[in-house]
Design a protein around this motif. Structure first.
Motif, mmCIF file in Angstrom:
data_model
loop_
_atom_site.group_PDB
_atom_site.id
_atom_site.type_symbol
_atom_site.label_atom_id
_atom_site.label_comp_id
_atom_site.label_asym_id
_atom_site.label_seq_id
_atom_site.Cartn_x
_atom_site.Cartn_y
_atom_site.Cartn_z
ATOM 1 N N ILE A 81 9.893 18.012 -6.364
ATOM 2 C CA ILE A 81 11.045 18.242 -5.489
ATOM 3 C C ILE A 81 10.843 17.519 -4.165
ATOM 4 C CG2 ILE A 81 12.358 19.971 -4.208
ATOM 5 C CD1 ILE A 81 12.932 19.993 -7.178
ATOM 6 N N GLY A 82 9.620 17.598 -3.621
ATOM 7 C CA GLY A 82 9.323 16.900 -2.369
ATOM 8 C C GLY A 82 9.458 15.399 -2.517
ATOM 9 N N LEU A 83 9.055 14.865 -3.669
ATOM 10 C CA LEU A 83 9.193 13.429 -3.916
ATOM 11 C C LEU A 83 10.652 13.020 -3.954
ATOM 12 C CD1 LEU A 83 8.098 10.651 -4.679
ATOM 13 C CD2 LEU A 83 7.965 11.438 -7.055
ATOM 14 N N LEU A 84 11.475 13.784 -4.644
ATOM 15 C CA LEU A 84 12.912 13.483 -4.692
ATOM 16 C C LEU A 84 13.527 13.580 -3.298
ATOM 17 C CD1 LEU A 84 13.931 15.381 -7.967
ATOM 18 C CD2 LEU A 84 13.636 12.909 -7.655
ATOM 19 N N LEU A 85 13.064 14.561 -2.517
ATOM 20 C CA LEU A 85 13.544 14.683 -1.138
ATOM 21 C C LEU A 85 13.160 13.450 -0.327
ATOM 22 C CD1 LEU A 85 14.835 16.387 1.125
ATOM 23 C CD2 LEU A 85 12.573 17.398 1.518
ATOM 24 N N GLY A 86 11.906 12.980 -0.490
ATOM 25 C CA GLY A 86 11.473 11.778 0.213
ATOM 26 C C GLY A 86 12.293 10.564 -0.188
ATOM 27 N N ILE A 246 -1.494 18.328 1.987
ATOM 28 C CA ILE A 246 -1.829 16.992 2.495
ATOM 29 C C ILE A 246 -1.717 15.949 1.396
ATOM 30 C CG2 ILE A 246 -3.697 15.551 3.419
ATOM 31 C CD1 ILE A 246 -4.657 17.987 4.987
ATOM 32 N N LEU A 247 -2.267 16.254 0.216
ATOM 33 C CA LEU A 247 -2.183 15.303 -0.897
ATOM 34 C C LEU A 247 -0.729 15.062 -1.299
ATOM 35 C CD1 LEU A 247 -5.184 16.457 -3.143
ATOM 36 C CD2 LEU A 247 -5.004 14.350 -1.793
ATOM 37 N N GLY A 248 0.052 16.126 -1.344
ATOM 38 C CA GLY A 248 1.465 15.979 -1.698
ATOM 39 C C GLY A 248 2.237 15.178 -0.662
ATOM 40 N N TYR A 249 1.968 15.468 0.610
ATOM 41 C CA TYR A 249 2.650 14.761 1.701
ATOM 42 C C TYR A 249 2.340 13.267 1.654
ATOM 43 C CZ TYR A 249 4.188 13.716 6.477
ATOM 44 O OH TYR A 249 4.830 13.189 7.576
ATOM 45 N N PHE A 254 3.603 7.606 -0.066
ATOM 46 C CA PHE A 254 3.181 6.421 -0.810
ATOM 47 C C PHE A 254 4.314 5.900 -1.698
ATOM 48 C CE2 PHE A 254 -1.544 7.893 -0.841
ATOM 49 C CZ PHE A 254 -1.646 7.553 0.493
ATOM 50 N N ILE A 255 4.942 6.807 -2.432
ATOM 51 C CA ILE A 255 6.000 6.395 -3.366
ATOM 52 C C ILE A 255 7.251 5.983 -2.597
ATOM 53 C CG2 ILE A 255 7.481 7.162 -5.254
ATOM 54 C CD1 ILE A 255 5.159 8.991 -6.128
ATOM 55 N N LEU A 256 7.590 6.714 -1.534
ATOM 56 C CA LEU A 256 8.728 6.310 -0.696
ATOM 57 C C LEU A 256 8.489 4.931 -0.104
ATOM 58 C CD1 LEU A 256 11.362 6.775 0.866
ATOM 59 C CD2 LEU A 256 10.024 8.043 2.584
ATOM 60 N N SER A 257 7.260 4.654 0.327
ATOM 61 C CA SER A 257 6.928 3.351 0.917
ATOM 62 C C SER A 257 7.160 2.224 -0.077
ATOM 63 C CB SER A 257 5.472 3.339 1.383
ATOM 64 O OG SER A 257 5.265 4.248 2.437
ATOM 65 N N LEU A 258 6.705 2.409 -1.313
ATOM 66 C CA LEU A 258 6.896 1.373 -2.329
ATOM 67 C C LEU A 258 8.376 1.169 -2.633
ATOM 68 C CD1 LEU A 258 3.974 2.100 -4.836
ATOM 69 C CD2 LEU A 258 4.093 0.350 -3.044
ATOM 70 N N PHE A 259 9.136 2.253 -2.612
ATOM 71 C CA PHE A 259 10.583 2.156 -2.819
ATOM 72 C C PHE A 259 11.226 1.319 -1.707
ATOM 73 C CE2 PHE A 259 14.830 4.360 -2.188
ATOM 74 C CZ PHE A 259 15.464 3.687 -3.225
ATOM 75 N N LEU A 260 10.876 1.600 -0.467
ATOM 76 C CA LEU A 260 11.438 0.857 0.670
ATOM 77 C C LEU A 260 10.995 -0.605 0.636
ATOM 78 C CD1 LEU A 260 10.824 3.469 3.520
ATOM 79 C CD2 LEU A 260 13.007 2.954 2.406
#
Length: 380
Positions: A81-86, A246-249, A254-260
């Motif tokens: 859910i946090g990943l989708l939010l990011g 921390i690991l989740g954050y 990391f994944i949001l960065s690659l998307f951008l």
């Protein structure tokens, strides 16, 4: 140092593009785009499509945040859910904030202004975006000392032929991806704050000595809101350990960065880009329109999914030439741009998304050699 590099570094004023006596290409392109809107009866802004998309994305953001704080899920479900939010942050930037800042989303300037503050909602800053992107990058893309986008990775990553070569740049095509993983963290925690206290070089890029006091208030107030809802509240509410948090954050960033990165970097920083040069008199050898074509690439141009997800940024040539037109029209307009370019024998760069990313890594490898320092620089 090459002659071209000396010329580039010595130009202190804003570059002046070549003015053709009869720039038929630019005029024809503008006329054909205007004809498209007259013929179809469509508005150059977004209409119902962006009303639906903007509403959907903002509601998605709210729903995902509510689900994140609900504690209905195990740690892996919470991370998802946090990943989708990011990722929704990236979608908001691409589809709402970006077009709104160009006054392209709606006819109402006031509504565009309000929605452009979604930059601040997701951790960026509208004031600096307008200066560095709308005013500077759009005016001088890929021109060293005037486009901050080709310098912000330096000195760790050498993107431009005019950046000084350092021995470790030889390996940058190998380690760049690791640095790209923290791109969104850099944007939120470093870039915005650093540019509010500009160095002499960034002052030249942004065209300001110091932001107005009002903008400092907005910066710190909106950063407080961002850090409260992304860090403070989740830490207090989520039923996870601090190690898991921390690991989740970090994983989300990391994944949001690659998307951008996969959308923002390949549109200019590819092996086909020629990079503009400025002579001692402050002139660029090409007209502004030709310079855009030489330093911009389209990818996945006909894909409706790419247009929907990336806010048309994948059809980047259209965006640079007509930034005040909403991205929902870019697929149709890109066909006009391509056909007109071919008619006037202007090189049109187009790739698949994967092809554009591969081309970026070819650029990294070439810029990682001393030999690459003079590549494609024209001192005339």
């Amino acid at each position: 140092m090459s002659t071209a590099l000396i010329q580039q570094k010595s130009a202190s004023n804003k570059p002046i593009f070549k003015k053709a006596d009869d720039d038929r290409f630019s005029k024809t392109l503008a006329q054909r785009v205007d004809h498209y809107f007259k013929e179809t009866g469509k508005s150059k802004k977004g209409g119902w499509e962006v009303t639906f998309k903007s509403t959907f994305l903002l509601m998605l953001f709210g729903v995902l945040y509510g689900l994140l704080l609900s504690n209905w899920f195990n740690p892996w479900g919470t991370f998802l859910i946090g990943l989708l939010l990011g990722l929704s942050h990236g979608l908001i930037v691409f589809n709402i904030a970006h077009d709104a800042s160009h006054n392209a989303l709606f006819k109402s300037h006031h509504l565009n202004r309000i929605l452009s503050y979604t930059f601040n909602l997701v951790g960026s800053n509208l004031y600096l975006w307008n200066l560095s992107h709308n005013k500077t990058h759009h005016s001088f893309p890929n021109i060293a000392d005037f486009d901050p986008d080709i310098h912000q990775q330096a000195p760790l990553i050498r993107m431009s032929p005019t950046e000084p070569y350092r021995w470790y740049n030889k390996f940058q095509h190998l380690y760049a991806t690791l640095l790209y993983l923290i791109f969104s963290i850099f944007l939120v925690y470093v870039k915005g704050l650093k540019e509010f206290f500009p160095s002499s070089k960034s002052k030249r890029w942004l065209g300001i000595d110091q932001p107005p006091f009002r903008e400092y208030v907005i910066l710190f107030f909106t950063k407080l809101i961002y850090f409260t809802y992304t860090l403070l509240i989740p830490i207090m509410v989520l039923d996870v350990t601090w190690q898991q948090f921390i690991l989740g954050y970090l994983g989300i960033h990391f994944i949001l960065s690659l998307f951008l990165i996969s959308v923002l970097i390949p549109v200019h920083l590819v092996d086909e880009s020629e990079f503009g040069t400025v002579n001692l008199e402050g002139h660029v050898v090409d007209t502004w329109t030709i310079h855009i074509f030489k330093n911009t690439i389209d990818f996945a141009r006909k894909s409706k999914l790419a247009n929907f997800l990336f806010g048309g940024l994948n059809t980047h040539i259209v965006h640079h030439i007509f930034p005040n037109i909403c991205h929902v029209h870019y697929i149709a307009l890109s066909e006009i741009v391509k056909q007109t370019a071919e008619e006037f024998q202007v090189k049109y760069h187009e790739e698949s998304m994967w092809g554009a990313i591969v081309s970026h890594y070819r650029l990294l490898k070439r810029m990682g050699s001393e030999k690459g320092s003079n590549h494609d620089l024209n001192p005339n």
